[in-house]
Design a protein around this motif. Structure first.
Motif, PDB file in Angstrom:
ATOM      1  N   UNK A 178      14.440   6.885  -4.261  1.00 16.73           N
ATOM      2  CA  UNK A 178      14.013   6.060  -3.135  1.00 16.73           C
ATOM      3  C   UNK A 178      15.222   5.795  -2.247  1.00 16.73           C
ATOM      4  N   UNK A 179      14.941   5.404  -1.018  1.00 19.97           N
ATOM      5  CA  UNK A 179      16.007   4.915  -0.132  1.00 19.97           C
ATOM      6  C   UNK A 179      16.025   3.397  -0.259  1.00 19.97           C
ATOM      7  N   UNK A 180      17.178   2.858  -0.599  1.00 20.46           N
ATOM      8  CA  UNK A 180      17.336   1.417  -0.727  1.00 20.46           C
ATOM      9  C   UNK A 180      17.707   0.852   0.630  1.00 20.46           C
ATOM     10  N   UNK A 181      16.890  -0.084   1.109  1.00 21.10           N
ATOM     11  CA  UNK A 181      17.143  -0.714   2.399  1.00 21.10           C
ATOM     12  C   UNK A 181      17.434  -2.194   2.195  1.00 21.10           C
ATOM     13  N   UNK A 182      18.058  -2.802   3.170  1.00 19.77           N
ATOM     14  CA  UNK A 182      18.454  -4.207   3.079  1.00 19.77           C
ATOM     15  C   UNK A 182      17.261  -5.126   2.847  1.00 19.77           C
ATOM     16  N   UNK A 183      16.104  -4.798   3.405  1.00 22.12           N
ATOM     17  CA  UNK A 183      14.951  -5.679   3.235  1.00 22.12           C
ATOM     18  C   UNK A 183      14.374  -5.640   1.814  1.00 22.12           C
ATOM     19  N   UNK A 184      14.816  -4.722   0.983  1.00 24.64           N
ATOM     20  CA  UNK A 184      14.362  -4.681  -0.408  1.00 24.64           C
ATOM     21  C   UNK A 184      15.206  -5.581  -1.309  1.00 24.64           C
ATOM     22  N   UNK A 185      16.367  -6.002  -0.834  1.00 23.47           N
ATOM     23  CA  UNK A 185      17.205  -6.918  -1.607  1.00 23.47           C
ATOM     24  C   UNK A 185      16.623  -8.319  -1.501  1.00 23.47           C
ATOM     25  N   UNK A 186      16.707  -9.059  -2.595  1.00 25.27           N
ATOM     26  CA  UNK A 186      16.178 -10.419  -2.613  1.00 25.27           C
ATOM     27  C   UNK A 186      17.334 -11.406  -2.699  1.00 25.27           C
ATOM     28  N   UNK A 187      17.018 -12.677  -2.620  1.00 24.91           N
ATOM     29  CA  UNK A 187      18.020 -13.734  -2.820  1.00 24.91           C
ATOM     30  C   UNK A 187      18.183 -14.039  -4.299  1.00 24.91           C
ATOM     31  N   UNK A 188      17.370 -13.407  -5.122  1.00 27.79           N
ATOM     32  CA  UNK A 188      17.363 -13.662  -6.556  1.00 27.79           C
ATOM     33  C   UNK A 188      18.554 -12.990  -7.232  1.00 27.79           C
ATOM     34  N   UNK A 189      19.091 -13.675  -8.240  1.00 27.57           N
ATOM     35  CA  UNK A 189      20.133 -13.108  -9.096  1.00 27.57           C
ATOM     36  C   UNK A 189      19.652 -13.191 -10.538  1.00 27.57           C
ATOM     37  N   UNK A 190      20.070 -12.223 -11.361  1.00 20.94           N
ATOM     38  CA  UNK A 190      19.750 -12.297 -12.786  1.00 20.94           C
ATOM     39  C   UNK A 190      20.645 -13.343 -13.430  1.00 20.94           C
ATOM     40  N   UNK A 191      20.427 -13.605 -14.704  1.00 21.67           N
ATOM     41  CA  UNK A 191      21.265 -14.560 -15.431  1.00 21.67           C
ATOM     42  C   UNK A 191      22.725 -14.107 -15.486  1.00 21.67           C
ATOM     43  N   UNK A 192      22.972 -12.813 -15.287  1.00 23.60           N
ATOM     44  CA  UNK A 192      24.333 -12.281 -15.261  1.00 23.60           C
ATOM     45  C   UNK A 192      24.877 -12.166 -13.838  1.00 23.60           C
ATOM     46  N   UNK A 193      24.229 -12.823 -12.896  1.00 25.72           N
ATOM     47  CA  UNK A 193      24.632 -12.821 -11.484  1.00 25.72           C
ATOM     48  C   UNK A 193      24.599 -11.425 -10.875  1.00 25.72           C
ATOM     49  N   UNK A 194      23.568 -10.653 -11.236  1.00 19.65           N
ATOM     50  CA  UNK A 194      23.373  -9.318 -10.687  1.00 19.65           C
ATOM     51  C   UNK A 194      22.297  -9.406  -9.610  1.00 19.65           C
ATOM     52  N   UNK A 195      22.534  -8.747  -8.485  1.00 19.26           N
ATOM     53  CA  UNK A 195      21.546  -8.729  -7.410  1.00 19.26           C
ATOM     54  C   UNK A 195      20.248  -8.080  -7.865  1.00 19.26           C
ATOM     55  N   UNK A 196      19.157  -8.490  -7.247  1.00 16.88           N
ATOM     56  CA  UNK A 196      17.847  -7.933  -7.567  1.00 16.88           C
ATOM     57  C   UNK A 196      17.243  -7.342  -6.298  1.00 16.88           C
ATOM     58  N   UNK A 197      16.652  -6.168  -6.452  1.00 21.06           N
ATOM     59  CA  UNK A 197      15.912  -5.527  -5.369  1.00 21.06           C
ATOM     60  C   UNK A 197      14.483  -5.311  -5.852  1.00 21.06           C
ATOM     61  N   UNK A 198      13.543  -5.365  -4.937  1.00 29.81           N
ATOM     62  CA  UNK A 198      12.147  -5.065  -5.271  1.00 29.81           C
ATOM     63  C   UNK A 198      11.784  -3.784  -4.530  1.00 29.81           C
ATOM     64  N   UNK A 199      11.515  -2.745  -5.327  1.00 31.67           N
ATOM     65  CA  UNK A 199      11.204  -1.427  -4.781  1.00 31.67           C
ATOM     66  C   UNK A 199       9.878  -0.981  -5.371  1.00 31.67           C
ATOM     67  N   UNK A 200       8.913  -0.687  -4.517  1.00 31.20           N
ATOM     68  CA  UNK A 200       7.570  -0.298  -4.968  1.00 31.20           C
ATOM     69  C   UNK A 200       7.017  -1.317  -5.968  1.00 31.20           C
ATOM     70  N   UNK A 201       7.210  -2.594  -5.676  1.00 32.51           N
ATOM     71  CA  UNK A 201       6.749  -3.697  -6.520  1.00 32.51           C
ATOM     72  C   UNK A 201       7.424  -3.716  -7.888  1.00 32.51           C
ATOM     73  N   UNK A 202       8.521  -3.053  -8.011  1.00 29.17           N
ATOM     74  CA  UNK A 202       9.275  -2.981  -9.270  1.00 29.17           C
ATOM     75  C   UNK A 202      10.576  -3.754  -9.099  1.00 29.17           C
ATOM     76  N   UNK A 203      10.849  -4.676 -10.016  1.00 25.62           N
ATOM     77  CA  UNK A 203      12.059  -5.496  -9.976  1.00 25.62           C
ATOM     78  C   UNK A 203      13.215  -4.663 -10.542  1.00 25.62           C
ATOM     79  N   UNK A 204      14.225  -4.425  -9.725  1.00 30.49           N
ATOM     80  CA  UNK A 204      15.357  -3.579 -10.111  1.00 30.49           C
ATOM     81  C   UNK A 204      16.662  -4.352  -9.971  1.00 30.49           C
TER      82      UNK A 204
END
Length: 127
Positions: free
Chosen positions: A85-111
């Motif tokens: 997939x092409x990762x675009x800025x609008x797929x990044x969320x404000x959410x962080x994992x417990x390890x302070x890792x950024x989260x992206x939502x791509x095709x309704x999949x939390x990555x």
């Protein structure tokens, strides 16, 4: 006309053996290899042992990733398909994992968008 998707970073979604999914730039991926059994902290790739991130005895495939502090290392994969997939800025969320890792939502999949240098610091030492 150029669309936002055309501006995205070519990426691959890697389903990890631990149940999470990483999204990485495609140029981080060297190869995906089949492994008959992953019983140690290394896997042989092209005749050389490379370190494996984390335990994954059930994994039958690994993504070989290009490293910074190590030349290559392996990430155990789940038996799910890899997705381009092409990762675009609008797929990044404000959410962080417990390890302070950024989260992206791509095709309704939390990555997770991992810090690869931090991941490398967790690798076993080879040699």
């Amino acid at each position: 006309m150029e669309t936002q998707a055309d501006n995205g970073v070519p990426s691959v979604l890697l389903p990890r053996a631990d149940g999470t999914t990483w999204v990485l730039p495609l140029n981080c991926l060297a190869e995906v290899i089949a492994v008959p059994e992953l019983s140690s902290q290394t896997v042989v790739w092209r005749g050389e042992p490379i370190p494996v991130l984390g335990p994954a005895q059930s994994a039958r495939a690994c993504a070989v990733l290009r490293g910074q502090d190590v030349r290559y290392w392996a990430l155990p994969l789940a038996p799910l398909p890899l997705v381009y997939r092409r990762l675009t800025a609008d797929q990044l969320t404000d959410e962080l994992t417990e390890d302070a890792v950024l989260v992206a939502v791509i095709d309704e999949r939390r990555c997770q968008v991992p810090d690869l240098l931090a991941a490398e610091s967790d690798l076993p030492r080879v040699g």
